[in-house]
Design a protein around this motif. Structure first.
Motif, PDB file in Angstrom:
ATOM      1  N   TYR A 198       0.819  -1.605   0.032  1.00 59.03           N
ATOM      2  CA  TYR A 198      -0.285  -0.234   0.147  1.00 59.03           C
ATOM      3  C   TYR A 198       0.520   1.368   0.261  1.00 59.03           C
ATOM      4  O   TYR A 198       2.186   0.468   0.365  1.00 59.03           O
ATOM      5  N   ALA A 199       0.337   2.112  -0.511  1.00 65.51           N
ATOM      6  CA  ALA A 199       0.702   4.147   0.010  1.00 65.51           C
ATOM      7  C   ALA A 199       0.920   3.944   1.092  1.00 65.51           C
ATOM      8  O   ALA A 199      -0.029   4.019   2.094  1.00 65.51           O
ATOM      9  N   PRO A 200       2.035   5.159   0.913  1.00 61.93           N
ATOM     10  CA  PRO A 200       2.955   5.820   2.608  1.00 61.93           C
ATOM     11  C   PRO A 200       1.065   6.228   2.637  1.00 61.93           C
ATOM     12  O   PRO A 200       0.381   6.892   2.185  1.00 61.93           O
ATOM     13  N   LYS A 201       1.246   6.572   4.630  1.00 60.94           N
ATOM     14  CA  LYS A 201       0.082   7.266   5.038  1.00 60.94           C
ATOM     15  C   LYS A 201       0.606   7.575   6.320  1.00 60.94           C
ATOM     16  O   LYS A 201       1.587   7.143   7.195  1.00 60.94           O
ATOM     17  N   ILE A 202       0.199   8.696   6.240  1.00 59.11           N
ATOM     18  CA  ILE A 202       1.172   9.665   7.658  1.00 59.11           C
ATOM     19  C   ILE A 202       0.287   9.665   8.789  1.00 59.11           C
ATOM     20  O   ILE A 202      -0.582   9.874   8.549  1.00 59.11           O
ATOM     21  N   SER A 203       0.932   9.355   9.754  1.00 55.40           N
ATOM     22  CA  SER A 203       0.145   8.877  11.484  1.00 55.40           C
ATOM     23  C   SER A 203      -0.178  10.720  11.471  1.00 55.40           C
ATOM     24  O   SER A 203       0.425  12.177  11.508  1.00 55.40           O
ATOM     25  N   PRO A 204      -1.703  11.153  11.924  1.00 56.07           N
ATOM     26  CA  PRO A 204      -2.159  12.304  12.625  1.00 56.07           C
ATOM     27  C   PRO A 204      -1.265  12.547  13.889  1.00 56.07           C
ATOM     28  O   PRO A 204      -1.395  13.771  13.880  1.00 56.07           O
ATOM     29  N   GLU A 257      10.036   6.175   2.313  1.00 54.61           N
ATOM     30  CA  GLU A 257      11.451   6.902   2.303  1.00 54.61           C
ATOM     31  C   GLU A 257      10.446   8.405   3.158  1.00 54.61           C
ATOM     32  O   GLU A 257       9.373   8.382   2.533  1.00 54.61           O
ATOM     33  N   LEU A 258      10.957   8.811   3.527  1.00 51.57           N
ATOM     34  CA  LEU A 258      10.191  10.285   4.131  1.00 51.57           C
ATOM     35  C   LEU A 258      11.327  11.280   3.877  1.00 51.57           C
ATOM     36  O   LEU A 258      12.740  11.056   4.224  1.00 51.57           O
ATOM     37  N   ARG A 259      10.516  12.324   3.924  1.00 52.43           N
ATOM     38  CA  ARG A 259      12.063  14.013   3.205  1.00 52.43           C
ATOM     39  C   ARG A 259      11.345  14.905   3.937  1.00 52.43           C
ATOM     40  O   ARG A 259       9.620  14.706   3.624  1.00 52.43           O
ATOM     41  N   TRP A 260      11.651  15.874   4.512  1.00 50.82           N
ATOM     42  CA  TRP A 260      11.452  17.334   4.853  1.00 50.82           C
ATOM     43  C   TRP A 260      11.466  18.351   3.896  1.00 50.82           C
ATOM     44  O   TRP A 260      12.832  18.483   3.094  1.00 50.82           O
ATOM     45  N   HIS A 261      10.288  19.328   3.807  1.00 48.61           N
ATOM     46  CA  HIS A 261      10.152  20.047   2.860  1.00 48.61           C
ATOM     47  C   HIS A 261      10.125  21.500   3.296  1.00 48.61           C
ATOM     48  O   HIS A 261       8.662  21.673   3.904  1.00 48.61           O
ATOM     49  N   MET A 262      11.134  22.291   3.548  1.00 50.48           N
ATOM     50  CA  MET A 262      10.622  23.637   4.323  1.00 50.48           C
ATOM     51  C   MET A 262      10.471  24.796   2.892  1.00 50.48           C
ATOM     52  O   MET A 262      10.915  25.115   1.597  1.00 50.48           O
ATOM     53  N   SER A 263       9.039  25.388   3.178  1.00 52.62           N
ATOM     54  CA  SER A 263       9.013  26.397   2.013  1.00 52.62           C
ATOM     55  C   SER A 263       8.945  26.094   0.516  1.00 52.62           C
ATOM     56  O   SER A 263       9.365  26.650  -0.082  1.00 52.62           O
ATOM     57  N   GLY A 264       8.359  24.343   0.205  1.00 55.80           N
ATOM     58  CA  GLY A 264       8.550  23.589  -0.615  1.00 55.80           C
ATOM     59  C   GLY A 264       9.845  23.424  -1.418  1.00 55.80           C
ATOM     60  O   GLY A 264       9.600  22.232  -2.486  1.00 55.80           O
ATOM     61  N   ARG A 265      10.523  23.266  -0.666  1.00 54.17           N
ATOM     62  CA  ARG A 265      12.352  22.836  -0.980  1.00 54.17           C
ATOM     63  C   ARG A 265      12.362  21.397  -0.049  1.00 54.17           C
ATOM     64  O   ARG A 265      12.374  22.072   0.824  1.00 54.17           O
ATOM     65  N   PRO A 266      13.458  20.679  -0.138  1.00 51.15           N
ATOM     66  CA  PRO A 266      13.462  19.908  -0.190  1.00 51.15           C
ATOM     67  C   PRO A 266      15.037  20.250   0.922  1.00 51.15           C
ATOM     68  O   PRO A 266      15.795  20.733   0.876  1.00 51.15           O
ATOM     69  N   ARG A 326      10.079   6.878  11.361  1.00 52.76           N
ATOM     70  CA  ARG A 326       9.915   7.598  11.992  1.00 52.76           C
ATOM     71  C   ARG A 326      10.862   8.675  12.183  1.00 52.76           C
ATOM     72  O   ARG A 326      12.575   8.026  11.930  1.00 52.76           O
ATOM     73  N   SER A 327      10.856  10.402  11.563  1.00 49.85           N
ATOM     74  CA  SER A 327      11.668  11.293  11.795  1.00 49.85           C
ATOM     75  C   SER A 327      11.397  12.186  12.139  1.00 49.85           C
ATOM     76  O   SER A 327      10.362  13.179  12.066  1.00 49.85           O
ATOM     77  N   SER A 328      12.772  12.680  12.704  1.00 54.92           N
ATOM     78  CA  SER A 328      12.438  13.698  13.260  1.00 54.92           C
ATOM     79  C   SER A 328      13.112  15.199  12.700  1.00 54.92           C
ATOM     80  O   SER A 328      14.611  15.115  12.116  1.00 54.92           O
ATOM     81  N   GLY A 373       6.259  11.481   2.594  1.00 53.27           N
ATOM     82  CA  GLY A 373       6.362  10.036   2.465  1.00 53.27           C
ATOM     83  C   GLY A 373       5.817   9.373   0.794  1.00 53.27           C
ATOM     84  O   GLY A 373       5.222   9.594   0.821  1.00 53.27           O
ATOM     85  N   ASN A 374       7.079   8.260   0.486  1.00 52.24           N
ATOM     86  CA  ASN A 374       7.188   8.541  -1.494  1.00 52.24           C
ATOM     87  C   ASN A 374       7.394   6.495  -1.046  1.00 52.24           C
ATOM     88  O   ASN A 374       8.529   5.931  -0.474  1.00 52.24           O
ATOM     89  N   ASN A 375       7.250   5.515  -1.320  1.00 52.89           N
ATOM     90  CA  ASN A 375       7.232   4.074  -2.114  1.00 52.89           C
ATOM     91  C   ASN A 375       6.603   4.317  -3.437  1.00 52.89           C
ATOM     92  O   ASN A 375       6.407   5.035  -3.889  1.00 52.89           O
ATOM     93  N   THR A 376       6.878   2.648  -4.100  1.00 53.90           N
ATOM     94  CA  THR A 376       6.079   2.270  -5.571  1.00 53.90           C
ATOM     95  C   THR A 376       4.961   2.666  -5.740  1.00 53.90           C
ATOM     96  O   THR A 376       4.528   2.193  -7.064  1.00 53.90           O
ATOM     97  N   HIS A 377       3.519   3.038  -4.355  1.00 54.97           N
ATOM     98  CA  HIS A 377       3.068   2.539  -4.434  1.00 54.97           C
ATOM     99  C   HIS A 377       2.363   3.848  -4.223  1.00 54.97           C
ATOM    100  O   HIS A 377       1.060   3.947  -5.011  1.00 54.97           O
ATOM    101  N   GLY A 378       2.728   5.524  -4.173  1.00 53.78           N
ATOM    102  CA  GLY A 378       2.549   6.318  -4.374  1.00 53.78           C
ATOM    103  C   GLY A 378       3.591   7.451  -2.879  1.00 53.78           C
ATOM    104  O   GLY A 378       4.189   7.319  -2.520  1.00 53.78           O
TER     105      GLY A 378
END
Length: 435
Positions: free
Chosen positions: A328-334, A357-366, A386-388, A405-410
């Motif tokens: 299944y595609a990634p799901k972010i915890s509330p 994989e999990l990435r952070w974007h600040m103002s739209g930029r990685p 889990r990432s901080s 978050g992304n993987n091969t399904h979305g």
């Protein structure tokens, strides 16, 4: 090519059995071959599987018509081949006869025979059924009446030593049961009740009718094997795939060998962890299908199928299971959020299969990992991450923060609400105090 050579190379091929017999009948009288040679050629020329069904030619076959008639009978034909001999020369001549002429074959075309399973499993405390049909020489047809009786002999064919069941005296039998088939219709199907290890053994059937009809079928027997626990059912993913995709239809099939039981055995489904289940069953065939649409909640859920036999003293069960794997595609915890102190720390948890994989974007930029901000990751399990990210206070005023978050399904993303800086909180508290 002379008739003998033509007969030598003659094979049924794609001819029907009727056409093969008739053509053989036409060719055979034109040769000088003996009857045994002709029979060998007739057998060799038959197409499979009929050739495997036919017994090898033996001297006991008194007429070619009997051998040919057996071939026709096995393929379901109404045609019968007859034989006549010249009184002067003794040479054979072959004629096509009507179906009624089948009785000319006499006993060579129908003999004592029996059909019954070679091996039967039975559950201790339950019942066992021997499915059985028999044949007799046609000269005894008149002796097979409704008053005929059937007997079963165990581990031998001596009527004095091995008799364990006689349908005419059920109260005196070693084994309790009944012949459910109609003997006058050549059906000897039998059921024995309350089986135990004492029922283990080889069983031979005997038919007794009026006149001289008394025959024990010594050539074939059924071996009963009594088991204490029922055979395990089999659970399979219907499409036989290792993993399924979220949103796809899933069919799990449970099938089981059905042993004799009253009431019949049942199949039931359960799951760990428990989720609502909706099943469809065909209890006659002892098959149960579990159908649902796969979601991420089904990942690593174990589905168990249980077969239950309700016996007089207790129930007997057996189980099989399968663990489902859902992609299944990634799901972010509330629960992903930020907390402020001297620095602002934001946490993001994502779950997916395969692990995202999990990435952070600040103002739209990685964001890449350097001293400010500082990023760390922790693997929660095979699908969770889990990432901080730690931010200097000066960065929290001007940037928006998003975890992706992304993987091969979305992919999935969430904007995190940045808390006000600590000194701003003090200002808010001072204002509330002044009021």
């Amino acid at each position: 090519m002379d008739p003998a050579g033509e007969l030598t190379h003659f094979h049924q091929g794609e001819l029907s059995t009727e056409d093969y017999v008739l053509e053989f009948i036409r060719l055979a009288p034109l040769t000088r071959m003996g009857e045994e040679s002709q029979m060998a050629m007739f057998w060799r020329g038959l197409a499979e599987p009929l050739r495997s069904w036919m017994p090898w030619w033996e001297q006991d076959w008194n007429f070619f018509e009997c051998y040919a008639a057996l071939a026709l009978q096995l393929c379901g034909s109404a045609l019968v081949a007859g034989v006549t001999r010249s009184e002067i020369t003794g040479a054979m001549a072959f004629v096509e006869e009507d179906f009624e002429a089948v009785h000319r074959c006499g006993v060579c075309c129908r003999d004592f025979s029996i059909s019954l399973p070679e091996k039967i499993k039975a559950l201790s405390g339950s019942c066992v059924i021997i499915k059985c049909r028999f044949e007799i020489k046609d000269e005894y047809d008149k002796n097979l009446t409704k008053s005929a009786r059937g007997c079963w002999l165990k581990n031998g064919t001596s009527l004095e030593k091995n008799l364990v069941f006689n349908s005419s005296s059920p109260k005196n039998n070693d084994l309790k049961g009944e012949i459910t088939g109609k003997l006058h219709e050549k059906n000897c199907t039998t059921i024995f009740y309350d089986v135990s290890s004492n029922h283990n053994g080889d069983y031979f059937f005997r038919i007794e009718g009026s006149g001289g009809l008394k025959y024990t079928y010594t050539g074939n027997s059924s071996t009963i094997n009594v088991i204490e626990s029922p055979p395990k059912p089999t659970v399979k993913l219907y499409e036989d795939e290792e993993e399924v995709l979220e949103g796809s239809s899933v069919s799990l099939r449970c099938s089981a060998e059905s042993l004799c039981s009253s009431p019949p055995p049942t199949l039931t489904w359960s799951s760990t962890p428990r989720i609502p289940l909706s099943e469809s069953s065909r209890q006659q065939e002892l098959i149960s299908d579990l159908n649902f649409t796969a979601t991420h909640r089904h990942h690593r859920v174990t589905f168990t199928c249980t077969i239950t036999y309700q016996l007089q003293d207790k129930n007997k069960t057996a189980q099989d299971n399968i663990t489902l794997h859902v992609q299944y595609a990634p799901k972010i915890s509330p629960s992903s959020s930020c907390v402020s102190g001297d620095v602002t720390v934001c946490f993001c948890e994502v779950d997916g299969n395969p692990s995202p994989e999990l990435r952070w974007h600040m103002s739209g930029r990685p964001v890449t990992n350097f001293s400010n901000p500082f990023i760390s990751e922790e693997r929660l399990n095979s699908t969770g991450l889990r990432s901080s990210i730690t931010l200097h206070q000066s960065l929290t005023h001007t940037f928006t923060l998003e975890c992706v978050g992304n993987n091969t399904h979305g992919n999935a993303s969430q904007l995190l609400q940045m808390p006000p800086p600590v000194d701003r909180l003090w200002e808010i508290e001072d204002l509330s105090t002044d009021d």
